[in-house]
Write a protein that holds these residues in place. Structure first.
Motif, PDB file in Angstrom:
ATOM      1  N   SER A  13      24.015  97.338 -10.608  1.00 26.16           N
ATOM      2  CA  SER A  13      23.393  96.088 -11.039  1.00 26.16           C
ATOM      3  C   SER A  13      24.194  95.553 -12.208  1.00 26.16           C
ATOM      4  O   SER A  13      24.716  96.324 -13.013  1.00 26.16           O
ATOM      5  N   THR A  14      24.269  94.224 -12.299  1.00 28.55           N
ATOM      6  CA  THR A  14      24.929  93.640 -13.461  1.00 28.55           C
ATOM      7  C   THR A  14      23.915  92.819 -14.247  1.00 28.55           C
ATOM      8  O   THR A  14      22.987  92.254 -13.656  1.00 28.55           O
ATOM      9  N   GLY A  15      24.094  92.764 -15.539  1.00 25.04           N
ATOM     10  CA  GLY A  15      23.239  91.916 -16.367  1.00 25.04           C
ATOM     11  C   GLY A  15      22.948  92.574 -17.704  1.00 25.04           C
ATOM     12  O   GLY A  15      22.536  93.730 -17.753  1.00 25.04           O
ATOM     13  N   ASP A  16      23.170  91.820 -18.756  1.00 22.11           N
ATOM     14  CA  ASP A  16      22.911  92.341 -20.103  1.00 22.11           C
ATOM     15  C   ASP A  16      21.427  92.483 -20.375  1.00 22.11           C
ATOM     16  O   ASP A  16      21.021  93.159 -21.307  1.00 22.11           O
ATOM     17  N   GLU A  17      20.604  91.807 -19.562  1.00 22.85           N
ATOM     18  CA  GLU A  17      19.158  91.839 -19.805  1.00 22.85           C
ATOM     19  C   GLU A  17      18.493  93.048 -19.158  1.00 22.85           C
ATOM     20  O   GLU A  17      17.283  93.233 -19.279  1.00 22.85           O
ATOM     21  N   LEU A  18      19.257  93.878 -18.449  1.00 23.22           N
ATOM     22  CA  LEU A  18      18.632  94.936 -17.657  1.00 23.22           C
ATOM     23  C   LEU A  18      18.402  96.218 -18.447  1.00 23.22           C
ATOM     24  O   LEU A  18      19.284  96.698 -19.144  1.00 23.22           O
ATOM     25  N   ARG A  58      27.184  96.405 -17.701  1.00 20.53           N
ATOM     26  CA  ARG A  58      27.014  95.242 -18.602  1.00 20.53           C
ATOM     27  C   ARG A  58      27.881  94.073 -18.153  1.00 20.53           C
ATOM     28  O   ARG A  58      28.897  94.268 -17.489  1.00 20.53           O
ATOM     29  N   ASP A  59      27.517  92.892 -18.564  1.00 19.68           N
ATOM     30  CA  ASP A  59      28.333  91.706 -18.282  1.00 19.68           C
ATOM     31  C   ASP A  59      29.560  91.749 -19.197  1.00 19.68           C
ATOM     32  O   ASP A  59      29.692  90.965 -20.140  1.00 19.68           O
ATOM     33  N   ASP A  60      30.440  92.684 -18.919  1.00 20.66           N
ATOM     34  CA  ASP A  60      31.609  92.898 -19.762  1.00 20.66           C
ATOM     35  C   ASP A  60      32.794  93.142 -18.837  1.00 20.66           C
ATOM     36  O   ASP A  60      32.741  94.036 -17.989  1.00 20.66           O
ATOM     37  N   GLY A  88      23.323  90.345  -8.930  1.00 23.13           N
ATOM     38  CA  GLY A  88      23.466  89.512 -10.128  1.00 23.13           C
ATOM     39  C   GLY A  88      24.908  89.079 -10.315  1.00 23.13           C
ATOM     40  O   GLY A  88      25.840  89.630  -9.720  1.00 23.13           O
ATOM     41  N   GLY A  89      25.064  88.026 -11.106  1.00 25.82           N
ATOM     42  CA  GLY A  89      26.413  87.629 -11.492  1.00 25.82           C
ATOM     43  C   GLY A  89      27.106  86.664 -10.551  1.00 25.82           C
ATOM     44  O   GLY A  89      28.253  86.314 -10.778  1.00 25.82           O
ATOM     45  N   VAL A  90      26.420  86.243  -9.486  1.00 24.04           N
ATOM     46  CA  VAL A  90      27.104  85.308  -8.576  1.00 24.04           C
ATOM     47  C   VAL A  90      26.502  83.906  -8.577  1.00 24.04           C
ATOM     48  O   VAL A  90      26.974  83.025  -7.875  1.00 24.04           O
ATOM     49  N   GLY A 148      24.870  79.592 -12.859  1.00 15.96           N
ATOM     50  CA  GLY A 148      24.764  79.685 -14.307  1.00 15.96           C
ATOM     51  C   GLY A 148      25.340  80.980 -14.883  1.00 15.96           C
ATOM     52  O   GLY A 148      25.324  81.198 -16.094  1.00 15.96           O
ATOM     53  N   GLU A 149      25.815  81.861 -14.033  1.00 15.43           N
ATOM     54  CA  GLU A 149      26.250  83.180 -14.508  1.00 15.43           C
ATOM     55  C   GLU A 149      27.625  83.126 -15.156  1.00 15.43           C
ATOM     56  O   GLU A 149      28.450  82.271 -14.838  1.00 15.43           O
ATOM     57  N   ALA A 150      27.890  84.109 -16.011  1.00 17.63           N
ATOM     58  CA  ALA A 150      29.207  84.228 -16.619  1.00 17.63           C
ATOM     59  C   ALA A 150      30.257  84.253 -15.511  1.00 17.63           C
ATOM     60  O   ALA A 150      30.226  85.106 -14.644  1.00 17.63           O
TER      61      ALA A 150
HETATM   62 MG    MG Z   1      22.959  88.220 -14.387  1.00 19.97          MG
END
Ligand code: MG
Ligand code: AMP
Length: 427
Positions: A197-202, A240-242, A264-266, A269-271
Motif C-alpha cells: 500500500s502507498t500513502g503517508d496517511e496509512l 511511504r510516498d517517498d 493508492g498513488g494513481v 490529485g496524487e503525488a
Molecule cells: Mg495516496
C-alpha cells in the motif's frame, strides 16, 4: 518482448482516457501468458490447483459391466413380450464378490448395486417390481434391454484424457483422480503476487491512529482476495510516498513476483512521482477506465534489476477501499486466473433482477453498485446496500452481489430490471 505500450496503442478502441471495462479486461488478458513452473503433488494437495498436463486414465471406469440397482440380472431375450416371465434363481452377485457361473436361458441371478454383471446377462430388473416364488422369480412385462446396467468405460476410457490441462481441480476432479487409482498429478506452480500500500496517511494495526490517518485495510482485502485465488502472497507492507522507498519496493517486488499490486498513488490529485516512477521502472499505461468506482488504474510491467529476471506485471489500483475491490474483481482476478493457467477462463455468471429502489447513473461508464438479493413474489429482487461511496467498505461487506449498470445505461427507476453478478461466484 515487444513493447507493451506499443501493443496497447495499436489496439482498436484504445483510449487510455476513457477505456471501457470490457476492453481493458481484453487488453490485459491478451498480454498475459500463464506461469510455466510445474509441481507434482499428491491428490489431496491438488485441491484448487490448476492441472498442468492432462490426466490420462490408466483404466476404464467403471472397469467392468455392472449393475446400477439392486435387482435381478437376466437375459433380455428370455423375457416374454406383454406377459410375465418366470426365471430360475441360481445365485447372487455382490459388489466386490462376483457370481462366478454363467447365466443360461431361463435363469436369473440376484444382483446388488455395483456387482459385476455375470456372464450372459445384459439387463437388470429392479427388485421392487418382481415377485419371488420359491426358487423362481416373476418378472413383469415392459422391461428395456440393458436397463439398470453400467458399461465398462462408460465414464472414463483407458488411454483417454480424464481431466484436461488447464482445469481447476475441484472436489469432483479430485474424486476422478482417485477413481483412477492415481496418487499424484502435475499442477502449475502458484502465482506469486507481491503487494504494498502507498500513502503517508496509512497506519498499520498495532500503531495508534494519528490525526488525519487511516488504518491500511487494502493490504488485508487484497491478501484475502489473492489467497482465495490460490496465490502465494508476498505482503510488503506500507510504503511511504517517498521516491527512494517506492523505487526499492518496486525493484524488490519485481525480483520475486509474477505480479505486483499496489493501492493508492494513481489518482489525479496524487503525488505524480509515483506514476513517474512506475513509468521509469518499466512500461506502464495509465488508464482512466470508464467505470465507477475505480476510474484510475495503472497496468504494465516493471522491469527487473538483472537480465536473468523476467520482471513482473503491475496492477496499480486506486486507493479507495471499494475501488480496490471492484477493480480487483473486474481486472486483476481474471488476470491472475490467466497467469495461473486456467483454460478456459471461467465465465462470471449474471442474471436479471428487479431493483426495488431508484439509483442515479449517468451514461458513459459502467457502475458496480453493491446490492443485496432477495426473493419476492417468486422473482429475484435486489436493493442497494445503502451509501455507495468508494470509501465505504461496509457496502462490500453487506453486499451479496454487484448491481452492474451497463456503460450506456442511464438512471434506474424503482421496479426496473438490472443485471446482477452474485458475489458467491467471484469472491
Ligand atoms: Mg495516496
Ligand atoms: P489515493 O488513491 O492514494 O489518493 O487514495 C484515495 C483514498 O483511499 C484516500 O482517502 C486514502 O486515504 C484511501 N486509501 C488509500 N490507501 C488505502 C489503504 N491502503 N487502506 C485504506 N484506505 C486507503
Amino acid at each position: 518482448m515487444t513493447s507493451i505500450l506499443q501493443a496497447l496503442s495499436c489496439a482498436d478502441n484504445y483510449d487510455p482516457n476513457s477505456l471501457h471495462v470490457e476492453r481493458a479486461r481484453e487488453l490485459i488478458l491478451g498480454l498475459l501468458p500463464p506461469v510455466t513452473g510445474v509441481e507434482r503433488v499428491f491428490v489431496r494437495q491438488a485441491l484448487d490447483r490448476v492441472l498442468a498436463a492432462d490426466v490420462i486414465s490408466p483404466i476404464d471406469v467403471p472397469s467392468h459391466d455392472n449393475s446400477a440397482m439392486d435387482g435381478w440380472a437376466l437375459r433380455f431375450a428370455d423375457l416374454a413380450t406383454g406377459a410375465e416371465t418366470r426365471l430360475k434363481n441360481i445365485g447372487t452377485a455382490f459388489a466386490g464378490r462376483a457370481f462366478e457361473g454363467k447365466v443360461g436361458a431361463g435363469e436369473t441371478v440376484r444382483i446388488m448395486t455395483g456387482a459385476v454383471l455375470p456372464d450372459g446377462v445384459d439387463t437388470v430388473v429392479i427388485q421392487e417390481v418382481t415377485r419371488v416364488d420359491g426358487d423362481a422369480v416373476i418378472i413383469p412385462p415392459g422391461q428395456q434391454r440393458e436397463q439398470n446396467t453400467r458399461r465398462a468405460g462408460e465414464d472414463l476410457q483407458a488411454g483417454k484424457p480424464a481431466i484436461p490441462a488447464g482445469r481447476k481441480l475441484r472436489p469432483a476432479e479430485i474424486g476422478i483422480v482417485a477413481s483412477l487409482g492415481v496418487g499424484e498429478v502435475s499442477v502449475r506452480r502458484r502465482v506469486r503476487v507481491a503487494l504494498f500500500s502507498t500513502g503517508d496517511e496509512l497506519c498499520s494495526i498495532g500503531e495508534p491512529l494519528a490525526e488525519g490517518s487511516v488504518y491500511d485495510s487494502n493490504r488485508y482485502t487484497l491478501w484475502g482476495m489473492l489467497t482465495r485465488l490460490g496465490c502465494e502472497v508476498i505482503d510488503m507492507g506500507v510504503v511511504r510516498d517517498d521516491p527512494a522507498a517506492l523505487e526499492a519496493a518496486f525493484r524488490d517486488a519485481a525480483s520475486c513476483a509474477d505480479a505486483i499490486i499496489t493501492s493508492g498513488g494513481v489518482s489525479v490529485g496524487e503525488a505524480d512521482f509515483i506514476k513517474q516512477l512506475m513509468a521509469q521502472l518499466g512500461e506502464v499505461a495509465f488508464w482512466k477506465i470508464a467505470m465507477k468506482p475505480g476510474r484510475p488504474m495503472a497496468f504494465g510491467r516493471i522491469q527487473p534489476d538483472g537480465p536473468d529476471r523476467p520482471g513482473a506485471w503491475l496492477f496499480g489500483l486506486p486507493g479507495n477501499p471499494v475501488a480496490v475491490m471492484v477493480t480487483f474483481y473486474q481486472f486483476v482476478r481474471p488476470a491472475i486466473l490467466k497467469l495461473a493457467g486456467l483454460d478456459p477462463l471461467p465465465s462470471v455468471p449474471f442474471f436479471q433482477a428487479r431493483c426495488t429502489e431508484a439509483m442515479k447513473k449517468s451514461p458513459g461508464r459502467t457502475e458496480y453498485q453493491r446490492g443485496i438479493l432477495f426473493r419476492e413474489n417468486d422473482e429475484w429482487c435486489v436493493r442497494p446496500t445503502g451509501a455507495q461511496g468508494s470509501g465505504v467498505l461496509r457496502s462490500m461487506a453487506d453486499a451479496d452481489c454487484f448491481i452492474v449498470l451497463e456503460h450506456e445505461r442511464g438512471k434506474v427507476g424503482a421496479g426496473d430490471t438490472v443485471t446482477v453478478q452474485p458475489m458467491a461466484a467471484i469472491v
